[in-house]
Write a protein that holds these residues in place. Structure first.
Motif, PDB file in Angstrom:
ATOM      1  N   GLU A 354       0.828  -1.204   0.000  1.00 45.48           N
ATOM      2  CA  GLU A 354       0.000   0.000   0.000  1.00 45.48           C
ATOM      3  C   GLU A 354       0.862   1.253   0.000  1.00 45.48           C
ATOM      4  O   GLU A 354       0.600   2.216  -0.745  1.00 45.48           O
ATOM      5  N   ARG A 355       1.920   1.221   0.816  1.00 45.24           N
ATOM      6  CA  ARG A 355       2.782   2.410   0.880  1.00 45.24           C
ATOM      7  C   ARG A 355       3.457   2.657  -0.457  1.00 45.24           C
ATOM      8  O   ARG A 355       3.565   3.788  -0.933  1.00 45.24           O
ATOM      9  N   SER A 358       0.946   4.130  -2.856  1.00 49.71           N
ATOM     10  CA  SER A 358       0.652   5.551  -2.625  1.00 49.71           C
ATOM     11  C   SER A 358       1.802   6.421  -3.089  1.00 49.71           C
ATOM     12  O   SER A 358       1.601   7.499  -3.651  1.00 49.71           O
ATOM     13  N   GLN A 359       3.050   5.915  -2.922  1.00 48.86           N
ATOM     14  CA  GLN A 359       4.181   6.705  -3.406  1.00 48.86           C
ATOM     15  C   GLN A 359       4.197   6.785  -4.916  1.00 48.86           C
ATOM     16  O   GLN A 359       4.517   7.819  -5.492  1.00 48.86           O
ATOM     17  N   ILE A 361       1.589   6.732  -6.828  1.00 49.71           N
ATOM     18  CA  ILE A 361       0.555   7.670  -7.243  1.00 49.71           C
ATOM     19  C   ILE A 361       1.050   9.092  -7.071  1.00 49.71           C
ATOM     20  O   ILE A 361       0.845   9.961  -7.917  1.00 49.71           O
ATOM     21  N   LEU A 362       1.764   9.332  -5.955  1.00 45.61           N
ATOM     22  CA  LEU A 362       2.275  10.668  -5.674  1.00 45.61           C
ATOM     23  C   LEU A 362       3.265  11.108  -6.729  1.00 45.61           C
ATOM     24  O   LEU A 362       3.282  12.258  -7.154  1.00 45.61           O
ATOM     25  N   ASP A 363       4.100  10.156  -7.188  1.00 42.78           N
ATOM     26  CA  ASP A 363       5.101  10.485  -8.198  1.00 42.78           C
ATOM     27  C   ASP A 363       4.537  10.424  -9.599  1.00 42.78           C
ATOM     28  O   ASP A 363       5.293  10.505 -10.558  1.00 42.78           O
ATOM     29  N   ILE A 369      -6.171   6.037  -7.659  1.00 46.10           N
ATOM     30  CA  ILE A 369      -6.314   6.495  -6.289  1.00 46.10           C
ATOM     31  C   ILE A 369      -6.643   5.308  -5.401  1.00 46.10           C
ATOM     32  O   ILE A 369      -7.260   4.335  -5.831  1.00 46.10           O
ATOM     33  N   LEU A 370      -6.201   5.403  -4.141  1.00 48.51           N
ATOM     34  CA  LEU A 370      -6.442   4.333  -3.199  1.00 48.51           C
ATOM     35  C   LEU A 370      -7.677   4.646  -2.374  1.00 48.51           C
ATOM     36  O   LEU A 370      -7.892   5.798  -1.991  1.00 48.51           O
ATOM     37  N   ASP A 371      -8.432   3.621  -2.070  1.00 47.06           N
ATOM     38  CA  ASP A 371      -9.605   3.818  -1.228  1.00 47.06           C
ATOM     39  C   ASP A 371      -9.472   2.863  -0.062  1.00 47.06           C
ATOM     40  O   ASP A 371      -9.747   1.666  -0.200  1.00 47.06           O
ATOM     41  N   GLN A 372      -9.013   3.388   1.059  1.00 47.07           N
ATOM     42  CA  GLN A 372      -8.732   2.476   2.152  1.00 47.07           C
ATOM     43  C   GLN A 372      -9.998   1.954   2.793  1.00 47.07           C
ATOM     44  O   GLN A 372      -9.999   0.890   3.383  1.00 47.07           O
ATOM     45  N   GLY A 373     -11.084   2.762   2.695  1.00 47.65           N
ATOM     46  CA  GLY A 373     -12.345   2.309   3.284  1.00 47.65           C
ATOM     47  C   GLY A 373     -12.780   0.984   2.677  1.00 47.65           C
ATOM     48  O   GLY A 373     -13.196   0.061   3.374  1.00 47.65           O
ATOM     49  N   ILE A 378      -8.187   2.085  -7.335  1.00 47.64           N
ATOM     50  CA  ILE A 378      -8.935   2.381  -8.555  1.00 47.64           C
ATOM     51  C   ILE A 378      -7.982   3.007  -9.544  1.00 47.64           C
ATOM     52  O   ILE A 378      -7.259   3.941  -9.210  1.00 47.64           O
ATOM     53  N   TRP A 380      -7.436   4.633 -13.419  1.00 47.08           N
ATOM     54  CA  TRP A 380      -8.070   5.146 -14.632  1.00 47.08           C
ATOM     55  C   TRP A 380      -6.979   5.529 -15.624  1.00 47.08           C
ATOM     56  O   TRP A 380      -5.817   5.646 -15.284  1.00 47.08           O
TER      57      TRP A 380
ATOM     58  N   SER B 253      -2.866  10.651  -2.378  1.00 46.70           N
ATOM     59  CA  SER B 253      -3.014   9.398  -3.105  1.00 46.70           C
ATOM     60  C   SER B 253      -4.175   8.558  -2.600  1.00 46.70           C
ATOM     61  O   SER B 253      -4.357   7.436  -3.033  1.00 46.70           O
ATOM     62  N   SER B 256     -10.073   7.614   0.284  1.00 46.62           N
ATOM     63  CA  SER B 256     -10.529   7.553   1.659  1.00 46.62           C
ATOM     64  C   SER B 256      -9.549   6.701   2.436  1.00 46.62           C
ATOM     65  O   SER B 256      -8.979   5.755   1.912  1.00 46.62           O
ATOM     66  N   ILE B 296     -13.388   7.301   9.211  1.00 44.90           N
ATOM     67  CA  ILE B 296     -12.775   7.395   7.889  1.00 44.90           C
ATOM     68  C   ILE B 296     -12.628   8.863   7.506  1.00 44.90           C
ATOM     69  O   ILE B 296     -13.457   9.695   7.860  1.00 44.90           O
TER      70      ILE B 296
END
Lengths: 414, 413
Positions: A354-355, A358-359, A361-363, A369-373, A378, A380, B253, B256, B296
């Motif tokens: 996950e980390r 996210s990195q 995506i940031l770069d 995008i991540l949806d942790q809920g 996701i 695109w 990034s 949620s 959340i």
């Protein structure tokens, strides 16, 4: 005299050798041509200490021979002291005294006005600072020394000091200066006869610098090959390092098959051992693109692979790029995928994955995008930004300036 | 090449800004009776009897007067510039803002006349330091990065300190990719960072998203800033901005994420994160919402396209008003004005489908509707001015604007 003190201080030496020395030194006090024999005797004693690993005694020996040094020519004295200091430092006994011993001898040589010796010792001290990671002292001493050496035009020592300077800058991360220092070292070396050891060291450093900044592994490989041949011809242990770097560049070039051919060639057969096996393991993991294998090899050959800074740095980048490539390949067919699934497929813990995602995506290496809920990623397709609004805003800003000017002109008219 | 000692090329150290720093430190309560600092100050005064006394005892107006007299008598541009630099330094010593700005302006005009590159770079450094003191971190970052390879102003501060300042302002002002290429991979910065491990960890922890270490180092930075003369008034602002930057970077990034994850990432409790986020969301600095029941945090990034549309409408409106005023100026009483100030138009069709955050557009349209209503009212009020305004309803924004300008142009010619 000196002989007597020597006898006292070295009880652990094998008696036969001791006797020979004692006899030599005591008998040949005042005879001229025996100066050479005495010199040989001192060197032999020093060798003895080195082999027995007695660092303290060796340091003491250096001090004790000082009165004798006034009897022989300055150049020979300088060479003798330098050889003994080299032997002492090669012991790498890490008694913590190395810097002190060096400085001590430098002070003495300053007092005795033996400039050549002093410069030689200071050059060795620069190398020592580099080894103990005291980089700012190394640079300061190095620059002062270089000024003096340029005036005296002592090319041999100049090449050495410039090479150490390049290594220090590389260690500090200042690559442009490292390259500049190396170029000046090469230019100076072109003007003298360069012994193969020094030439090989220069080649090794060029290879390292090429691999570091521009990631030009092809050129780096050719430099490492030269260095390897150079070291091989003088049977230096550094040949193994050069070989390792050669294999490393082949791996970074994404040609792990070549690793096999090199290793089974007759040149490398002499050096086969754990280091070469470690590189072979990494090459195999890289060709299979398997991160798990990579980690296993890293764990197995920890010392060989992580002991060397350069290998470690490059392998880290290799690991990162392999991880990213694998993640991209896994995610490619999906537009919405569970992070747990990705982590399972790739065989790594979920937090790490996950980390890393996210990195990425940031770069902007991944558009998504991540949806942790919901625990999903996701993805695109990357959209090219429509520039219409930006152009419109720019046009409006330009028009504002035009209106400003017109306003002022109108004010003048009325 | 050997390390160059550029200290000789710096101007002489008067007034010694280091002394100003020591004096400032003494005023802070914790250092109040620190004997070491007092000792250093007294030694410095004793060593260099003339200069500090001149500046401590005499008022700085007299110093300025003396400089002005010399300035009038100097002919060469270089010497004049040096005098101006002296004045700026004096201003920095006493933090007299009007003096500094005046002299910066003077120096800039002198450089335009013909200053050499050395003085040009020096001016950049001075300007950067002043920008830093007035919280203009973006400008300071650009100026510092430009001059980092040619730093010779040792009379202001020494090189390590300068690089430290550069790193601090760049972290707050530069976007991520610039930060990487210019600061993390910058060769001179890397060299100095090697000796200052704290600063290195601070920089790398933010870049590599290790937020726990980042917060620890931020506390260290806060302490340092409080003791620095130039940045002490801004330390609260700086720390707040850095915190917002870290949160934004983490949230960027994620659509949620759980509060718990955020709390563990930063190494703090969930209550702390809750408080912080609520404060910044209410201030409009962070674009997210907390779902306390589910624990959340959801991000709702504003669609850039909508924002751009709003910006076009606003700026276009202002521009039209000005054109109208202009046309009124050029109008004679017989020539009725044709332009109107209506700027209504239908929103562009593209709003619905180019939505990169995947959020529905409906809530945003509501605000657009309100704006349209407002514009409609305004246009009705302005309708008596021009009967052509009715026709302008349905044409997309930029075409509409260009038509208007044709009108304006024909009237003025």
């Amino acid at each position: 005299m000196a002989a007597a003190t020597l006898v006292e201080r070295a009880p652990s030496l094998p008696l036969s050798k001791m006797e020979i020395d004692a006899n030599l030194l005591s008998n040949l006090e005042s005879e001229e041509d025996d100066v050479v024999k005495r010199e040989a005797g001192i060197l032999a004693l020093a060798e003895q200490y080195k082999k027995a690993g007695q660092a303290h005694q060796l340091a003491q020996l250096i001090k004790d021979t000082r009165p004798f040094l006034s009897q022989i020519s300055k150049a020979k004295a300088a060479k003798l002291v330098r050889t003994m200091v080299d032997m002492f430092l090669d012991l790498e006994a890490t008694t913590g005294l190395e810097v002190e011993v060096c400085r001590d001898n430098i002070e003495w040589s300053k007092l005795e006005r033996r400039t050549f010796l002093r410069q030689s010792l200071e050059a060795r001290l620069v190398a020592l600072f580099y080894d103990t990671a005291q980089y700012s002292e190394a640079l300061a001493l190095g620059s002062q020394l270089l000024k003096e050496l340029k005036k005296l035009d002592d090319k041999n020592l100049l090449v050495e000091v410039q090479l150490w300077e390049s290594k220090t800058y590389h260690a500090l991360g200042n690559l442009p200066k490292a390259r500049a220092a190396l170029t000046s070292a090469r230019t100076t070396a072109n003007g003298i006869y360069c012994p193969p050891k020094l030439q090989a060291a220069l080649d090794l450093q060029s290879g390292i610098l090429h691999a570091a900044e521009e990631k030009d592994f092809k050129t780096a490989f050719s430099y490492f090959y030269e260095a390897f041949e150079g070291y091989d011809s003088i049977d230096s242990p550094k040949a193994l390092t050069a070989l390792k770097y050669m294999l490393l560049s082949k791996i970074m070039l994404q040609c792990p098959e070549d690793v096999h051919s090199i290793v089974s060639g007759k040149l490398a057969l002499r050096h086969s051992g754990s280091h070469v096996d470690a590189m072979k393991g990494i090459a195999a993991a890289s060709s299979k693109r398997s991160l798990a294998d990579f980690k296993v090899t890293l764990g197995k050959y920890k010392e060989e692979l992580e002991g060397d800074m350069i290998v470690k740095a490059h392998l880290n980048t290799l690991y990162d790029s392999m991880l990213e490539q694998n993640l991209c390949r896994i995610i490619e067919p999906y537009s919405r995928v569970q992070v747990s699934y990705v982590s399972q497929t790739i065989g790594l813990p979920q937090d790490t994955v996950e980390r890393k995602l996210s990195q990425m995506i940031l770069d902007s290496k991944l558009t998504g995008i991540l949806d942790q809920g919901a625990g999903v990623l996701i993805v695109w397709d990357p959209v090219t930004k429509d520039k219409t609004y930006e152009y419109a805003l720019d046009t409006i800003k330009a028009m504002e300036k035009v209106v400003d000017v017109l306003y002022q002109k109108a004010k003048k008219l009325t | 090449m050997p390390v160059e000692n550029l200290e000789e090329q710096g101007l002489e150290k008067n007034p010694d800004l280091h002394l100003a720093q020591l004096k400032f430190k003494l005023t802070l309560s914790e250092f109040k009776n620190d004997p070491a600092i007092k000792e250093e100050l007294v030694q410095a005064i004793e060593k260099d009897m003339l200069t500090p006394i001149y500046y401590f005892l005499y008022s700085h107006e007299e110093a300025i007067k003396a400089f002005a007299k010399t300035y009038d008598k100097t002919v060469s541009l270089g010497q004049r510039l040096d005098l101006v630099f002296h004045n700026i330094r004096l201003g920095l010593f006493y933090l007299d803002h009007s003096l500094i700005t005046r002299n910066l302006e003077k120096a800039k005009s002198l450089i335009e006349e013909g200053g050499d590159w050395d003085r040009r770079n020096r001016l950049k450094v001075y300007e950067g330091v002043y920008c830093m003191a007035i919280r203009d971190f973006k400008k300071a970052a650009n100026l510092f990065l430009d001059t980092i390879s040619t730093f010779t102003s040792y009379e202001l501060m020494d090189y390590t300190r300068f690089v430290g300042y550069t790193v601090l302002v760049c972290m707050i002002a530069l976007p991520r990719n610039d930060l990487r290429t210019k600061v993390v991979k910058g060769s001179e910065i890397q060299e100095v960072l090697h000796s200052s491990q704290d600063l290195k960890t601070y920089l790398l922890s933010l870049y590599e998203c290790q937020y726990q270490t980042f917060f620890q180092k931020l506390a260290w930075v806060e302490n340092e800033l409080q003791h620095d003369r130039l940045l002490a008034p801004h330390y609260r602002y700086y720390v707040r901005e850095m915190r917002i930057l870290a949160y934004t970077q983490l949230l960027e990034s994620y659509r949620s994420l759980t509060l718990q994850y955020m709390a563990t990432a930063f190494g703090v409790s969930t209550e702390f994160i809750d408080r912080e986020l609520s404060r910044y969301i209410a201030a409009g600095r962070l674009h997210c919402k907390i779902d306390k029941v589910g624990g959340i945090v959801e991000t709702n990034r504003p669609d850039s396209k909508n924002w751009q549309y709003q910006a076009v409408i606003k700026h276009g409106d202002i521009l039209l008003n000005r054109v109208q005023k202009l046309s009124r100026k050029g109008d004679t009483p017989t020539n009725p004005p044709h332009t109107s100030s209506s700027s209504t138009s239908t929103p562009a069709q593209s709003l619905g489908c180019r939505n990169t955050t995947g959020l529905p557009c409906a809530p945003i349209l509501g605000s657009l509707l309100r704006h349209r209503m407002f514009c409609v009212v305004r246009s009705f009020m302005a309708a008596w001015m021009s009967f052509t305004s009715m026709q302008m309803w349905c044409i997309p924004p930029f075409l509409f604007l260009s038509r208007k300008f044709c009108h304006g142009g024909s009237e003025l010619s």
